[in-house]
Design an enzyme around this catalytic site. Structure first.
Site, short mmCIF file in Angstrom:
data_model
loop_
_atom_site.label_atom_id
_atom_site.label_comp_id
_atom_site.label_asym_id
_atom_site.label_seq_id
_atom_site.Cartn_x
_atom_site.Cartn_y
_atom_site.Cartn_z
N CYS A 265 27.72 40.98 45.28
CA CYS A 265 28.55 41.05 44.07
C CYS A 265 29.48 39.85 44.20
O CYS A 265 30.64 39.98 44.55
CB CYS A 265 29.34 42.36 44.05
SG CYS A 265 28.29 43.82 43.97
N ALA A 266 28.95 38.68 43.91
CA ALA A 266 29.55 37.45 44.44
C ALA A 266 30.66 36.83 43.59
O ALA A 266 31.54 36.16 44.13
CB ALA A 266 28.45 36.41 44.64
N ALA A 267 30.59 37.00 42.28
CA ALA A 267 31.50 36.23 41.41
C ALA A 267 32.95 36.71 41.54
O ALA A 267 33.17 37.92 41.71
CB ALA A 267 31.04 36.37 39.96
N GLY A 269 33.19 34.13 43.57
CA GLY A 269 32.71 33.33 44.70
C GLY A 269 33.73 33.03 45.77
O GLY A 269 33.51 32.17 46.62
N ASP A 331 30.72 43.59 48.09
CA ASP A 331 32.09 43.62 47.56
C ASP A 331 32.00 44.28 46.18
O ASP A 331 32.07 43.62 45.15
CB ASP A 331 32.59 42.17 47.45
CG ASP A 331 34.07 42.09 47.14
OD1 ASP A 331 34.74 43.14 47.11
OD2 ASP A 331 34.56 40.96 46.93
N CYS A 384 38.55 46.64 46.49
CA CYS A 384 39.98 46.33 46.35
C CYS A 384 40.65 47.55 45.72
O CYS A 384 41.45 47.43 44.81
CB CYS A 384 40.22 45.05 45.57
SG CYS A 384 39.40 44.99 43.98
C1 LIG Z 1 35.16 42.62 43.23
S1 LIG Z 1 34.25 41.50 42.28
C2 LIG Z 1 33.62 40.42 43.51
C3 LIG Z 1 34.59 39.38 44.02
C4 LIG Z 1 33.91 38.33 44.87
N1 LIG Z 1 33.16 38.90 45.95
C5 LIG Z 1 34.90 37.32 45.42
O1 LIG Z 1 35.30 37.42 46.58
O2 LIG Z 1 35.28 36.40 44.69
C6 LIG Z 1 32.86 42.43 41.86
C7 LIG Z 1 31.75 41.64 41.18
O3 LIG Z 1 30.62 42.51 41.09
C8 LIG Z 1 29.92 42.20 39.93
N2 LIG Z 1 29.06 43.37 39.64
C9 LIG Z 1 29.39 44.55 39.08
N3 LIG Z 1 28.33 45.38 39.05
C10 LIG Z 1 27.30 44.70 39.61
C11 LIG Z 1 25.95 45.02 39.88
N4 LIG Z 1 25.43 46.21 39.55
N5 LIG Z 1 25.17 44.09 40.47
C12 LIG Z 1 25.68 42.87 40.80
N6 LIG Z 1 26.95 42.52 40.57
C13 LIG Z 1 27.75 43.42 39.99
C14 LIG Z 1 30.97 41.90 38.90
O4 LIG Z 1 30.45 41.09 37.87
C15 LIG Z 1 32.01 41.17 39.77
O5 LIG Z 1 31.83 39.79 39.67
#
Ligand SMILES: C[S@@+](CC[C@H](N)C(=O)[O-])C[C@H]1O[C@@H](n2cnc3c(N)ncnc32)[C@H](O)[C@@H]1O
Length: 436
Positions: A265-267, A269, A331, A384
């Site tokens: 769940c990278a964005a 990033g 994450d 978080c």
């Molecule tokens: C807590 S944020 C991640 C923050 C990131 N790891 C960082 O350190 O910058 C959670 C992310 O999970 C993504 N997300 C939510 N549901 C998801 C899914 N089913 N599969 C993949 N990504 C998902 C969201 O779009 C969001 O970007």
């Protein structure tokens, strides 16, 4: 809002109050504050300094909204209509309610609030009322504040259910947790170890007359927040903006050169970049939101690092090539209840049942990712959130379901805003998959 734009100078407090009120009225309808501000800016196209002032007032209002709403109930016979009028009064009250923290002279706020109302034909009729309400607040401040002191939402500036849930989960620390969530967040940087040491960077900061202090192995907090492009070395990729607690993720995952790593769940990033700074790994950065994934790409370009970016659902395997990963960072999406100092609108937008819904989703993500981890590999589960349902209870149930071995990780980190310890509230659980 029908503003006669020429009626207000863009550098006036009245203009900023009206812009902030527009954004706050959108939050009241359920829009997240960053999106509400984006809509406000798209509509009125304020110059950069006015954007800063609008944003500042809107964020302050979110941190004082419980108090402002309680005062408005006492000061008016029925909720002021339309919503923009209610929002404008909330913004003005938020600026004057703390006499010690006042960013503007109280009478300036009152006069500018009246000027703002007069400039918008939808609410101009209420000019006299706004003047009367704000002046009455100033006259009767002590008595009014004494009355709101009975109301927990006004005292703590959180919805009642949130205060009760924090008390239940943290009977000893609940007050300091709520207080930490009302503080203005620090600007914390992660120093790119590939480029320079923390000491070298602190030296660079002092050369730029921008003092900072080390608050973690790679973490430096600036004494005064500044826009990112003014941070020395930011555009060159020497540093990234990242909270000190979030900086614990990449080192915990224990990555080594050559490993196949999934950041599920990278964005945007933040942790992806840190993992790549620590070792030369073959990293897949997955996110289900293609627009957010663009931000991962931009961050990696700035850091001059590379990963394979994939749009996909971490709860399914239709994007997976079937090759196992050595390390997985999960994450997962959560209520974000641990980062309310950065997103003070979250407390007003969330509902009590959100944690249960999100826990169901993250359970599915974790179960799916576990299959993709090689035996003897490690998975780091991060949220978080402060709600045990999404964090510790989830981790404990996961370990039992999969016979996963729990390795050392900090568990629940409570938000802290102290001299040398300053971080958001995050949760970490690290799992080892038995080697068979
Ligand atoms: C807590 S944020 C991640 C923050 C990131 N790891 C960082 O350190 O910058 C959670 C992310 O999970 C993504 N997300 C939510 N549901 C998801 C899914 N089913 N599969 C993949 N990504 C998902 C969201 O779009 C969001 O970007």
């Amino acid at each position: 809002m029908t503003v006669h734009q020429h009626a207000l100078k863009t550098d006036s407090l009245a203009y900023a109050l009206l812009g902030a009120a527009y954004a706050v009225a959108l939050v009241r309808k359920g829009t997240a504050l960053p999106q509400a501000l984006a809509q406000t800016f798209a509509r009125f196209d304020p110059p950069a300094p006015a954007r800063g002032a609008i944003q500042d007032i809107a964020y302050r209002t979110m941190r004082r909204w419980g108090q402002a709403n309680a005062l408005l109930t006492l000061l008016t016979q029925k909720p002021p209509e339309p919503p923009l009028l209610h929002a404008l009064l909330s913004c003005a009250l938020s600026l004057i309610v703390d006499a010690d923290e006042a960013a503007y002279e109280t009478f300036t706020v009152v006069n500018q609030a009246v000027t703002a109302v007069a400039a918008d034909s939808d609410i101009a009729h209420a000019k006299g009322m706004v003047n009367a309400v704000l002046r009455r607040f100033l006259r009767e401040r002590n008595e009014l504040l004494r009355q709101t002191a009975e109301n927990p939402e006004a005292v703590w500036n959180y919805p009642r259910w949130w205060i009760d849930a924090i008390k239940t989960a943290y009977p000893r620390e609940w007050q300091s947790i709520l207080q930490a969530g009302n503080a203005a967040p620090p600007l914390t940087l992660r120093i790119n170890r590939r480029s320079l040491s923390v000491d070298d960077y602190l030296h660079k900061l002092s050369e730029n007359a921008m003092p900072g202090v080390q608050i973690g192995p790679d973490a430096v907090r600036l004494d005064q927040p500044v826009p990112v492009h003014r941070i020395p070395g930011f555009d060159q990729g020497l540093v990234s903006v990242q909270d000190a607690a979030a900086q614990l993720a990449a080192p915990l995952l224990d990555v080594h050169d050559g490993m196949r790593v999934l950041d599920a769940c990278a964005a945007p990033g933040g942790k992806t970049g840190h993992l790549l700074e620590l070792a030369d790994v073959d990293l897949t950065a997955l996110d289900h939101d293609p627009q957010r994934l663009v931000r991962v790409e931009q961050n990696l370009q700035r850091l001059k690092l590379q990963a394979t970016l994939k749009v996909g659902d971490a709860g399914s395997d239709n994007w997976w090539d079937g090759k196992h990963f050595d390390r997985i960072l999960a994450d997962v999406p959560c209520t974000a209840s641990g980062i309310v100092r950065r997103h003070p609108d979250i407390r007003w937008l969330r509902r009590k049942g959100d944690a249960a819904q999100l826990a169901t989703l993250s359970r599915q993500i974790l179960d799916n990712l576990w299959r993709m981890l090689r035996p003897d590999g490690k998975l780091l589960f991060v949220t978080c959130s402060l709600w045990p349902q999404e964090s510790e209870a989830q981790a404990a149930a996961f370990a039992v379901r999969h016979q996963a071995i729990r390795l050392f990780a900090p568990g629940q980190l409570l938000p802290k805003a102290e001299a040398g310890v300053d971080h958001d509230g995050l949760f970490y659980a690290l799992f080892h998959k038995p080697a068979n």
